[in-house]
Design a protein around this motif. Structure first.
Motif, PDB file in Angstrom:
ATOM      1  N   THR A 190      35.334  63.723  -2.259  1.00 31.73           N
ATOM      2  CA  THR A 190      36.044  62.874  -1.299  1.00 31.73           C
ATOM      3  C   THR A 190      37.503  62.776  -1.723  1.00 31.73           C
ATOM      4  O   THR A 190      37.797  62.529  -2.895  1.00 31.73           O
ATOM      5  N   HIS A 208      33.851  60.125   4.583  1.00 28.34           N
ATOM      6  CA  HIS A 208      33.100  60.623   3.429  1.00 28.34           C
ATOM      7  C   HIS A 208      32.738  59.551   2.397  1.00 28.34           C
ATOM      8  O   HIS A 208      32.309  59.888   1.291  1.00 28.34           O
ATOM      9  N   ALA A 209      32.959  58.283   2.721  1.00 28.51           N
ATOM     10  CA  ALA A 209      32.787  57.245   1.698  1.00 28.51           C
ATOM     11  C   ALA A 209      32.309  55.931   2.304  1.00 28.51           C
ATOM     12  O   ALA A 209      32.375  55.728   3.523  1.00 28.51           O
ATOM     13  N   SER A 214      29.996  51.856  -8.891  1.00 30.90           N
ATOM     14  CA  SER A 214      29.322  52.897  -8.125  1.00 30.90           C
ATOM     15  C   SER A 214      28.078  53.372  -8.871  1.00 30.90           C
ATOM     16  O   SER A 214      27.711  52.811  -9.908  1.00 30.90           O
ATOM     17  N   LEU A 254      31.650  51.196  -4.333  1.00 32.30           N
ATOM     18  CA  LEU A 254      32.045  52.411  -3.630  1.00 32.30           C
ATOM     19  C   LEU A 254      30.947  53.464  -3.715  1.00 32.30           C
ATOM     20  O   LEU A 254      30.304  53.620  -4.745  1.00 32.30           O
ATOM     21  N   CYS A 270      30.338  57.724  -2.239  1.00 31.28           N
ATOM     22  CA  CYS A 270      31.061  58.814  -1.589  1.00 31.28           C
ATOM     23  C   CYS A 270      30.345  60.143  -1.742  1.00 31.28           C
ATOM     24  O   CYS A 270      29.506  60.309  -2.615  1.00 31.28           O
ATOM     25  N   MET A 280      39.558  57.463  -0.010  1.00 29.53           N
ATOM     26  CA  MET A 280      38.868  56.380  -0.707  1.00 29.53           C
ATOM     27  C   MET A 280      39.780  55.167  -0.868  1.00 29.53           C
ATOM     28  O   MET A 280      39.345  54.033  -0.673  1.00 29.53           O
ATOM     29  N   ARG A 304      28.347  59.496  -9.793  1.00 33.38           N
ATOM     30  CA  ARG A 304      29.735  59.603  -9.351  1.00 33.38           C
ATOM     31  C   ARG A 304      30.703  59.130 -10.442  1.00 33.38           C
ATOM     32  O   ARG A 304      31.856  58.830 -10.194  1.00 33.38           O
TER      33      ARG A 304
END
Length: 139
Positions: free
Chosen positions: A22, A126-127, A50, A16, A18, A27, A54
């Protein structure tokens, strides 16, 4: 590779990426869309992965909690090592975070050298999400 426990049932990692802030609902919807697109069930996920910047992002942590998997994070230098294996490398992402992709790179980094992408990067507003599978010899 991280300390993810792979077995015959849990052989996949959801990568993932983002923007900060987010919404967790966005998500989770993207994560579910990724699983559906790849034909993978929730019970087949070993982890969510990720970039380390994040590591406290609520949306990523919410997805890991929803699926009952660990969240693992890698620094940009480690993710950049995966660039030759990416389906969708991005100079824009490199300029922002120091690696050519987050979702695909994180999924691949978590599955190791014999892992392979089964779903290249997909996007929401946004992701991003991608899925990699651990190689057969490591199961």
């Amino acid at each position: 590779m991280s300390d993810i426990s792979f077995d015959k049932a849990r052989r996949h990692v959801l990568g993932l990426g983002c923007e900060r802030g987010t919404p967790p609902a966005e998500m989770l919807a993207l994560a579910n869309a990724a699983l559906k697109a790849a034909g993978i069930g929730e019970s087949e996920l070993a982890a969510v992965a990720s970039i380390d910047s994040r590591g406290q992002e609520a949306a990523i942590l919410a997805v890991a909690a929803h699926f009952g998997t660990p969240a693992v994070f890698f620094d940009a230098e480690r993710l950049e090592q995966e660039t030759p294996r990416l389906k969708n490398p991005s100079a824009i992402v490199f300029a922002r975070v120091g690696c050519h992709g987050v979702a695909e790179s994180a999924a691949l980094a978590a599955t190791g050298a014999d892992g392979e992408l089964v779903l290249g990067k997909i996007k929401s507003a946004h992701a991003t999400a991608a899925i990699a599978r651990i190689g057969l010899q490591k199961a």
